[in-house]
Motif scaffolding. Structure first.
Motif, PDB file in Angstrom:
ATOM      1  N   SER A  33     -11.410  15.482 -22.845  1.00  0.00           N
ATOM      2  CA  SER A  33     -13.020  15.373 -22.311  1.00  0.00           C
ATOM      3  C   SER A  33     -13.639  14.438 -23.071  1.00  0.00           C
ATOM      4  O   SER A  33     -14.444  14.082 -22.398  1.00  0.00           O
ATOM      5  N   CYS A  37     -15.965  11.184 -21.889  1.00  0.00           N
ATOM      6  CA  CYS A  37     -17.207  11.586 -22.265  1.00  0.00           C
ATOM      7  C   CYS A  37     -17.869  10.329 -23.481  1.00  0.00           C
ATOM      8  O   CYS A  37     -18.728   9.252 -22.388  1.00  0.00           O
ATOM      9  N   VAL A  40     -17.547   6.627 -20.850  1.00  0.00           N
ATOM     10  CA  VAL A  40     -18.746   6.885 -19.886  1.00  0.00           C
ATOM     11  C   VAL A  40     -20.233   6.345 -21.009  1.00  0.00           C
ATOM     12  O   VAL A  40     -20.118   5.581 -20.432  1.00  0.00           O
ATOM     13  N   TYR A  41     -20.572   6.874 -21.872  1.00  0.00           N
ATOM     14  CA  TYR A  41     -21.886   6.881 -23.058  1.00  0.00           C
ATOM     15  C   TYR A  41     -21.446   5.272 -23.341  1.00  0.00           C
ATOM     16  O   TYR A  41     -22.365   4.397 -22.987  1.00  0.00           O
ATOM     17  N   PRO A  58     -17.805   0.602 -25.118  1.00  0.00           N
ATOM     18  CA  PRO A  58     -17.076   1.909 -25.093  1.00  0.00           C
ATOM     19  C   PRO A  58     -15.483   1.925 -26.120  1.00  0.00           C
ATOM     20  O   PRO A  58     -15.190   3.018 -26.615  1.00  0.00           O
ATOM     21  N   THR A 104     -20.389  15.245 -27.086  1.00  0.00           N
ATOM     22  CA  THR A 104     -19.590  13.937 -26.038  1.00  0.00           C
ATOM     23  C   THR A 104     -20.340  14.027 -24.567  1.00  0.00           C
ATOM     24  O   THR A 104     -20.842  13.231 -24.036  1.00  0.00           O
ATOM     25  N   MET A 105     -20.290  15.645 -24.418  1.00  0.00           N
ATOM     26  CA  MET A 105     -20.642  15.531 -22.763  1.00  0.00           C
ATOM     27  C   MET A 105     -22.511  15.719 -23.004  1.00  0.00           C
ATOM     28  O   MET A 105     -22.882  15.472 -22.311  1.00  0.00           O
ATOM     29  N   VAL A 108     -23.760  12.061 -22.211  1.00  0.00           N
ATOM     30  CA  VAL A 108     -23.324  11.809 -20.894  1.00  0.00           C
ATOM     31  C   VAL A 108     -24.726  12.096 -20.097  1.00  0.00           C
ATOM     32  O   VAL A 108     -25.003  11.227 -19.311  1.00  0.00           O
ATOM     33  N   ALA A 111     -27.477   9.585 -21.403  1.00  0.00           N
ATOM     34  CA  ALA A 111     -26.501   8.213 -20.870  1.00  0.00           C
ATOM     35  C   ALA A 111     -28.127   7.593 -19.848  1.00  0.00           C
ATOM     36  O   ALA A 111     -27.942   6.636 -19.789  1.00  0.00           O
ATOM     37  N   TRP A 115     -29.905   4.178 -20.169  1.00  0.00           N
ATOM     38  CA  TRP A 115     -29.804   2.690 -18.933  1.00  0.00           C
ATOM     39  C   TRP A 115     -30.746   2.447 -18.909  1.00  0.00           C
ATOM     40  O   TRP A 115     -30.956   0.850 -18.688  1.00  0.00           O
TER      41      TRP A 115
END
Length: 223
Positions: A33, A37, A40-41, A58, A104-105, A108, A111, A115
């Motif tokens: 996980s 994550c 993704v970030y 990444p 890390t969750m 996200v 994120a 962005w």
């Protein structure tokens, strides 16, 4: 998704599962996980510059985080023993995996905000400061999870664990400098110039990277 909901809603349930047989599978899920994550970030971080950064950022973020953890894990186990905790090595690995997964969750979750700013600013320093702020908040909650876990394992002295948390943060920050560029672009995928992370931050804020050493006619480096 069950692991995600458990680490966010019922962290004590995760700690309980880590103390039971089959903890290795729980650790594997938490680490997976964390890696997903982080990737993704990292993609969101890469959208600031685009191009090769969409895949290099990444990879650098996920690999750097896992490598920093591997470097600091032995010292954490030693500090855990010195604190009087009854934690086994597998327990320590599980708590660190929970720290990474939770942090890390949260990244996200940040994120979409990252962005928006990555598409509306061109300042490398501003984006770097924003990502650093997000990482600091995420790390706080991840470290709170780990501290609660060690308290559950009867750690009687927290001084050593707090020292480890500082060391871990320093290693992660230095790793981001060693793997630069993560935010922004550079002629090469990895810089060969050695820098302390504070010096790198100052150079970014001034907008003037330190020049590479020059050489004289005999090929010797000049300061």
């Amino acid at each position: 998704m069950a692991a995600v909901e458990a680490i966010l809603r019922e962290p004590r349930r995760v700690m309980f599962q880590l103390s039971r047989p089959g903890a290795a599978s729980v650790i594997a899920v938490l680490l997976l996980s964390a890696i997903v994550c982080a990737l993704v970030y990292g993609v969101v971080v890469g959208t600031f510059s685009g191009g090769v950064q969409l895949w290099t950022a990444p990879v650098k973020i996920a690999a750097g985080l896992m490598l920093s953890t591997a470097i600091c894990l032995p010292s954490l186990y030693i500090f855990a023993c010195l604190s009087g905790s009854r934690a086994r090595l597998v327990d320590v690995c599980g708590l660190v995996a929970g720290l990474l997964a939770l942090a890390t969750m949260l990244l996200v979750g940040f994120a979409p905000v990252a962005w928006i700013f990555s598409q509306s600013t061109e300042s490398d320093a501003a984006m770097g400061a924003m990502h650093l702020g997000f990482w600091s908040v995420a790390s706080y909650f991840g470290m709170r999870f780990m501290n609660t876990g060690f308290a559950h394992l009867d750690a009687r002295a927290s001084g050593g664990l707090k020292t480890w948390l500082v060391v871990f943060m320093l290693v992660v920050l230095q790793m981001t400098t060693a793997l630069r560029p993560i935010v922004g672009t550079a002629p090469t995928l990895l810089s060969s110039e050695k820098k302390f992370f504070l010096g790198h931050w100052m150079d970014c804020m001034e907008g003037k990277p330190r020049p590479a050493p020059t050489t004289n006619r005999q090929g010797r480096k000049l300061q």
